[in-house]
Design an enzyme around this catalytic site. Structure first.
Site, mmCIF file in Angstrom:
data_model
loop_
_atom_site.group_PDB
_atom_site.id
_atom_site.type_symbol
_atom_site.label_atom_id
_atom_site.label_comp_id
_atom_site.label_asym_id
_atom_site.label_seq_id
_atom_site.Cartn_x
_atom_site.Cartn_y
_atom_site.Cartn_z
ATOM 1 N N ARG A 1 0.857 -1.187 0.000
ATOM 2 C CA ARG A 1 0.000 0.000 0.000
ATOM 3 C C ARG A 1 0.890 1.232 0.000
ATOM 4 O O ARG A 1 2.090 1.143 0.162
ATOM 5 C CB ARG A 1 -0.939 -0.031 1.216
ATOM 6 C CG ARG A 1 -0.192 -0.353 2.510
ATOM 7 C CD ARG A 1 -0.655 0.385 3.686
ATOM 8 N NE ARG A 1 -0.526 1.823 3.556
ATOM 9 C CZ ARG A 1 0.620 2.500 3.728
ATOM 10 N NH1 ARG A 1 1.775 1.885 4.000
ATOM 11 N NH2 ARG A 1 0.649 3.825 3.610
ATOM 12 N N ALA B 1 0.898 5.133 -2.218
ATOM 13 C CA ALA B 1 0.804 5.411 -3.656
ATOM 14 C C ALA B 1 2.053 4.992 -4.451
ATOM 15 O O ALA B 1 1.943 4.239 -5.438
ATOM 16 C CB ALA B 1 0.480 6.888 -3.862
ATOM 17 N N ARG C 1 -7.107 -0.509 -7.111
ATOM 18 C CA ARG C 1 -7.431 0.616 -6.230
ATOM 19 C C ARG C 1 -7.558 1.871 -7.097
ATOM 20 O O ARG C 1 -6.675 2.151 -7.903
ATOM 21 C CB ARG C 1 -6.349 0.814 -5.144
ATOM 22 C CG ARG C 1 -6.275 -0.347 -4.151
ATOM 23 C CD ARG C 1 -5.435 -0.018 -2.943
ATOM 24 N NE ARG C 1 -6.147 0.865 -2.015
ATOM 25 C CZ ARG C 1 -5.565 1.435 -0.953
ATOM 26 N NH1 ARG C 1 -4.286 1.222 -0.706
ATOM 27 N NH2 ARG C 1 -6.266 2.209 -0.149
ATOM 28 N N ASP D 1 -2.089 10.887 -2.521
ATOM 29 C CA ASP D 1 -2.403 9.812 -3.470
ATOM 30 C C ASP D 1 -2.697 10.364 -4.859
ATOM 31 O O ASP D 1 -2.552 9.656 -5.858
ATOM 32 C CB ASP D 1 -3.592 8.995 -2.965
ATOM 33 C CG ASP D 1 -3.137 8.091 -1.830
ATOM 34 O OD1 ASP D 1 -3.063 8.580 -0.696
ATOM 35 O OD2 ASP D 1 -2.799 6.930 -2.102
ATOM 36 N N ASN E 1 -5.695 12.397 -0.086
ATOM 37 C CA ASN E 1 -4.812 11.602 0.782
ATOM 38 C C ASN E 1 -5.688 10.867 1.790
ATOM 39 O O ASN E 1 -6.914 11.013 1.808
ATOM 40 C CB ASN E 1 -3.785 12.508 1.468
ATOM 41 C CG ASN E 1 -2.686 11.710 2.150
ATOM 42 O OD1 ASN E 1 -2.101 10.809 1.531
ATOM 43 N ND2 ASN E 1 -2.422 11.970 3.408
ATOM 44 N N LYS E 2 -5.051 10.062 2.620
ATOM 45 C CA LYS E 2 -5.761 9.219 3.585
ATOM 46 C C LYS E 2 -6.845 9.971 4.349
ATOM 47 O O LYS E 2 -6.630 11.113 4.758
ATOM 48 C CB LYS E 2 -4.720 8.634 4.552
ATOM 49 C CG LYS E 2 -5.258 7.732 5.629
ATOM 50 C CD LYS E 2 -6.139 6.611 5.110
ATOM 51 C CE LYS E 2 -5.496 5.775 4.025
ATOM 52 N NZ LYS E 2 -6.465 4.908 3.300
#
Ligand code: MRU
Length: 365
Positions: free
Chosen positions: A44, A46, A87, A237, A247-248
């Site tokens: 995991r 990016a 993803r 990402d 992003n997260k």
């Protein structure tokens, strides 16, 4: 070892679902196994999923049966689509697959056979992996110029060696500042629901001996209000043409908190995370993951059975909340649109120069 490594016709990955309890290495021998490793987040982050997908394409090329080149290229395109489906949010995945397909087209255009195709694709995947390591070190060096001595830094998710091939982006900046003996301290957001901060970032910082305090995500405001945080730095990402950052999940909240407390909010990412084809963050597809990851922790249910839970894996931070974007081409400041265009163009030019240099070396040899 590196997070993503190719050895003996197999892609070797550190399985990030079992850390920090166990440091386990898994092997993928088919593009389908690589896709599954990305989907299940064994690999995991990016840049790491981009490099893994590149090796997935190299594995697809190695499996090509001798035959007509148009068929081989069609097989590779299908493998690429399958890998991309793993993803949707991190653009590095599509970026790496498309770069591998361009390398395949170029090799096939020289009327080479499938063996040459397999060789060229493995070389391209190696180049992507090597570039990632060099890029991260460059990001670390540029980012370090922004970190004051003694700084208390808040970070979110995991952006370290585990999220890349080696070294890291936002965590690479932290690593560089620590290497520079700046006596920094890091607040690590645990990063609900998948706990990349608590499981992975805390593990990496511990191994590096970088002073840290693990906090739950909802403590960030408390520590900022007390003056315990000097700046926040996160990865990305996907960064759209105007500088909006996916992003997260939880990143947007942090950026708003930084604004409220007058703290710099930095994003560290390679130019391969920049998607100039998207005008702004509203156009980014946000991955929805299983609600089980919210209703359970480490396989144990924490919510009533059957309760509905939402799980967007990423959020979008508007560019106006971002102080600077740290790339391998330098520190970009607003207005981000022209700065991002110039950085992407410079990175592409550097890649062309390096590719023609390699070609020249091969010819001379
Ligand atoms: O869902 P994940 O763990 O793949 O999400 C990772 C992140 O959001 C990272 O911040 C991002 O990929 C940058 S990693 C250098």
């Amino acid at each position: 070892m590196r997070t993503v490594e190719f050895q003996n016709n197999a892609l070797r990955l550190i399985d990030q679902t079992v850390l920090p309890g166990e440091l386990r290495v898994i092997e993928c021998r088919t593009p389908g196994e690589v896709r599954d490793a990305i989907r299940t987040m064994k690999v995991r982050g990016a840049p790491a999923i981009g490099a893994a997908a590149a090796y997935g394409m190299a594995l697809a090329a190695q499996a090509l049966a001798a035959g007509a080149l148009p068929d081989a290229l069609a097989t590779l395109r299908a493998a690429g689509d399958d890998l991309k489906s793993a993803r949707p949010t991190a653009v590095n995945l599509a970026w790496a697959v498309d770069r591998m397909l361009r390398a395949a087209d170029a090799t096939a255009g020289q009327a080479n056979g499938v063996d040459a195709l397999a060789g060229a694709l493995l070389a391209e995947a190696d180049a992507i992996a090597e570039e990632d390591v060099a890029t991260n070190r460059q990001i670390g060096a540029y980012g370090n110029t922004l970190i004051p001595r003694g700084a208390s830094i808040l970070t979110h998710c995991n952006t370290g060696s585990l999220a890349t091939v080696e070294y890291g982006t936002a965590l690479g900046v932290i690593r560089a500042a620590h290497g520079d003996r700046k006596e920094i301290h890091v607040f690590v957001d645990e990063t609900r629901p998948f706990l990349q901060g608590a499981r992975l970032t805390a593990w990496e910082l511990d191994r590096e001996g970088i002073p840290q305090t693990l906090i739950s995500d909802n403590m960030a405001g408390h520590f900022m209000r007390r003056g315990a945080v000097d700046l926040a730095i996160v990865g990305a990402d996907r960064i759209t043409a105007n500088g909006d950052v996916a992003n997260k999940i939880g990143t947007y909240t942090l950026a708003v908190l930084c604004k409220e407390h007058g703290l710099p909010f930095y994003v560290a990412a390679p130019t391969s995370t920049v998607d100039l084809a998207l005008a702004n963050g509203d156009d980014i597809t946000i991955e929805e993951r299983s609600s089980d990851e919210v209703t359970q922790i480490a396989g144990m249910r924490i919510a009533p059975a059957g309760v509905r839970a939402a799980h967007p894996a990423f959020d979008v931070t508007p560019h106006r909340l971002v102080t600077a974007i740290i790339t391998e081409q330098g520190v970009l400041r607003p207005p981000f649109e022209p700065a991002l265009q110039a950085a992407v163009a410079a990175a592409e030019a550097a890649r062309q120069t390096s590719a023609s240099g390699n070609e020249e070396t091969r010819v001379r040899a």
